[in-house]
Write a protein that holds these residues in place. Structure first.
Motif, mmCIF file in Angstrom:
data_model
loop_
_atom_site.group_PDB
_atom_site.id
_atom_site.type_symbol
_atom_site.label_atom_id
_atom_site.label_comp_id
_atom_site.label_asym_id
_atom_site.label_seq_id
_atom_site.Cartn_x
_atom_site.Cartn_y
_atom_site.Cartn_z
ATOM 1 N N ALA A 160 -3.790 10.897 4.419
ATOM 2 C CA ALA A 160 -3.714 11.225 5.848
ATOM 3 C C ALA A 160 -2.274 11.414 6.287
ATOM 4 O O ALA A 160 -1.948 12.351 7.032
ATOM 5 C CB ALA A 160 -4.393 10.134 6.671
ATOM 6 N N VAL A 161 -1.377 10.532 5.837
ATOM 7 C CA VAL A 161 0.041 10.658 6.202
ATOM 8 C C VAL A 161 0.610 11.970 5.678
ATOM 9 O O VAL A 161 1.334 12.681 6.395
ATOM 10 C CB VAL A 161 0.836 9.452 5.659
ATOM 11 N N VAL A 162 0.275 12.315 4.434
ATOM 12 C CA VAL A 162 0.762 13.584 3.879
ATOM 13 C C VAL A 162 0.257 14.757 4.714
ATOM 14 O O VAL A 162 1.012 15.667 5.079
ATOM 15 C CB VAL A 162 0.323 13.740 2.410
ATOM 16 N N GLY A 163 -1.052 14.752 5.033
ATOM 17 C CA GLY A 163 -1.629 15.863 5.778
ATOM 18 C C GLY A 163 -1.092 15.978 7.193
ATOM 19 O O GLY A 163 -0.706 17.071 7.638
ATOM 20 N N PHE A 164 -1.031 14.865 7.918
ATOM 21 C CA PHE A 164 -0.557 14.909 9.304
ATOM 22 C C PHE A 164 0.934 15.243 9.362
ATOM 23 O O PHE A 164 1.380 15.993 10.241
ATOM 24 C CB PHE A 164 -0.829 13.578 10.000
ATOM 25 N N ALA A 165 1.728 14.674 8.422
ATOM 26 C CA ALA A 165 3.161 14.981 8.401
ATOM 27 C C ALA A 165 3.396 16.444 8.055
ATOM 28 O O ALA A 165 4.278 17.095 8.631
ATOM 29 C CB ALA A 165 3.879 14.071 7.403
ATOM 30 N N ALA A 166 2.607 16.966 7.105
ATOM 31 C CA ALA A 166 2.738 18.382 6.753
ATOM 32 C C ALA A 166 2.427 19.271 7.942
ATOM 33 O O ALA A 166 3.133 20.247 8.210
ATOM 34 C CB ALA A 166 1.811 18.704 5.580
ATOM 35 N N GLN A 167 1.371 18.941 8.684
ATOM 36 C CA GLN A 167 0.989 19.735 9.860
ATOM 37 C C GLN A 167 2.078 19.684 10.921
ATOM 38 O O GLN A 167 2.418 20.696 11.548
ATOM 39 C CB GLN A 167 -0.328 19.189 10.424
ATOM 40 N N ALA A 168 2.666 18.506 11.115
ATOM 41 C CA ALA A 168 3.674 18.336 12.171
ATOM 42 C C ALA A 168 5.011 18.961 11.809
ATOM 43 O O ALA A 168 5.802 19.307 12.702
ATOM 44 C CB ALA A 168 3.869 16.849 12.466
ATOM 45 N N LEU A 169 5.285 19.108 10.516
ATOM 46 C CA LEU A 169 6.587 19.606 10.071
ATOM 47 C C LEU A 169 6.495 21.004 9.484
ATOM 48 O O LEU A 169 7.077 21.316 8.455
ATOM 49 C CB LEU A 169 7.185 18.634 9.034
ATOM 50 N N GLY A 170 5.735 21.850 10.148
ATOM 51 C CA GLY A 170 5.711 23.264 9.773
ATOM 52 C C GLY A 170 4.711 23.620 8.703
ATOM 53 O O GLY A 170 4.935 24.561 7.929
ATOM 54 N N ASP A 171 3.584 22.885 8.626
ATOM 55 C CA ASP A 171 2.561 23.152 7.607
ATOM 56 C C ASP A 171 3.144 23.151 6.199
ATOM 57 O O ASP A 171 2.780 23.975 5.355
ATOM 58 C CB ASP A 171 1.853 24.493 7.883
#
Length: 427
Positions: A368-379
């Motif tokens: 979840a952290v990887v996915g949400f951080a990826a979404q928040a930081l430019g996919d």
């Protein structure tokens, strides 16, 4: 000592063979439940309109449900009976996997709720399997119980490899649009386990008295500081393992530009293979290695692997980093269980049920952290893995702090002379 292949742990008794084979098949079913859907993430995005946040939510639902089942099973499984519980678990796993294949057929217009329901159903089965099969194998009479337990833990890793390889081969033959059929075929594995458990003899477990030991009071495990160190490690280890395992396929395909088949084979498959190899390595040579030092080095390697994945873009280097990550996380969870059994032998099933729950909490947090951080930081999954480096770093610091305390001289008046220290770390 015989150090032959894993099947040598199975004695000649047909009844015992049936129990062990059913347990190994059950763990394989859990591997399918945890790792089949991530191979379809890109397909879910392109055909069902599922975005990264929703994919991360599905992962959280999967392991959050398993966490709840860990807590329930550790409290009530012995009262209900292992046979009823394990049959229910394998049946739910089969129904959930089969239901996953029905989503694009009947619920394509409203896929996210349907995927969530299917995920919850097979997560209920997977969570129960995780808690039940270890005590079943532990209580089954075998000439080499340690090897039987090692075979159980390694069966998950190699089943994960099989999921990737078979799924990739199936897509090569029939195309990715045929994945609903494959979901139905994978549902046959938990069904086979259920059939085997119908007649398999199961051990009878009696709950331990957590407060007495031959008339001598025992310090409850939850009052020992080592327990909380193990909680941090088991949670961080689950986060690392699933962050790597759940996002390897999508990372290889989207961030590295590899084809689906190649990305799955060299991403999730190499990760799972190296995780299994590290467990087999420790099973064979563990008597020559200090487990705490091995875990400390492993967590350091895990930090390196997350950093390399986040910073590098060369496909070969990144996929090598996934392999290093698989090797490094392979022994964390089994290692914590072994250390806890030595340090707190009176913890019983309640303690290991809690460890399973915290492990699933980490399983939910990491991806979840990887996915949400990826979404928040430019996919960018690169950025997601950089943020998730906090998980292996947390484990390393916990192990390092514990190692420093253990080496500290025990001088008169030192706090390390406290009774809890001597109980947790006997000389």
């Amino acid at each position: 000592m015989n150090r032959g292949p894993v099947p040598s742990v199975i004695p000649s008794s047909p009844e015992t063979r049936r129990t062990l084979h059913a347990s190994y098949m059950g763990y394989a079913a859990q591997a399918i439940a945890n790792n089949f859907a991530p191979l379809l993430f890109i397909t879910f995005e392109s055909t069902l309109g599922i975005d990264l946040n929703e994919l991360a939510t599905l992962i959280s639902v999967l392991f959050g449900t398993q966490l709840i089942m860990d807590l329930i099973a550790s409290r009530y499984a012995e009262r209900i009976g292992y046979r009823i519980c394990i049959l229910f678990a394998t049946a739910m796993c089969a129904v959930g996997l089969g239901g996953l294949g029905l989503v694009p057929v009947f619920f394509a217009a409203n896929a996210m709720p349907a995927l969530t329901v299917a995920t919850v159903v097979y997560a209920v089965g997977g969570g129960l399997i995780e808690v039940l099969v270890s005590p079943i194998v532990q209580g089954t009479p075998t000439p080499h119980p340690d090897r039987a337990m090692s075979a159980l833990h390694t069966s998950y890793s190699f089943a994960q490899v099989a999921v990737v390889v078979v799924t990739t081969a199936f897509f090569a033959l029939f195309g990715r649009t045929a994945w609903p059929l494959l979901a139905g075929l994978w549902a046959l594995v938990p069904l086979a386990s259920a059939v085997m458990f119908l007649r398999a003899p199961l051990p009878v477990h009696v709950a331990e008295d957590m407060s007495q030991d031959g008339g001598t009071a025992v310090v409850p495990f939850h009052r020992r500081k080592a327990f909380y160190v193990f909680v941090i490690v088991i949670m961080g280890g689950g986060a690392c393992e699933m962050a790597l395992g759940q996002w390897a396929s999508s990372f290889a395909e989207t961030s590295l530009g590899l084809g689906k088949s190649l990305g799955d084979l060299v991403g999730p498959a190499s990760f799972a293979l190296m995780m299994g190899v590290s467990r087999l390595f420790y099973t064979r040579y563990g008597h020559r290695i200090d487990l705490r030092r091995f875990l400390l080095v492993s967590t350091a390697l895990c930090c390196v692997s997350f950093l390399l994945i986040g910073l590098l873009s060369t496909p070969i280097a990144v996929l090598l980093a996934f392999s290093i990550g698989g090797w490094s996380v392979g022994i964390i969870s089994p290692g914590v269980f072994a250390l806890a059994a030595d340090d707190m032998p009176h913890g019983g099933m309640q303690m290991f049920g809690l460890f399973s729950a915290f492990n699933d909490m980490g399983n939910a947090m990491g991806p979840a952290v990887v996915g949400f951080a990826a979404q928040a930081l430019g996919d960018s999954l690169h950025h997601g893995f950089l943020v998730a480096t906090a998980f292996p770093a947390m484990i390393f610091v916990a192990f390092l702090a514990q190692s420093v305390v253990r080496r500290r001289p025990r001088t008169a008046g030192s706090p390390t002379r406290k009774a809890w220290y001597r109980q947790i770390y006997p000389d």
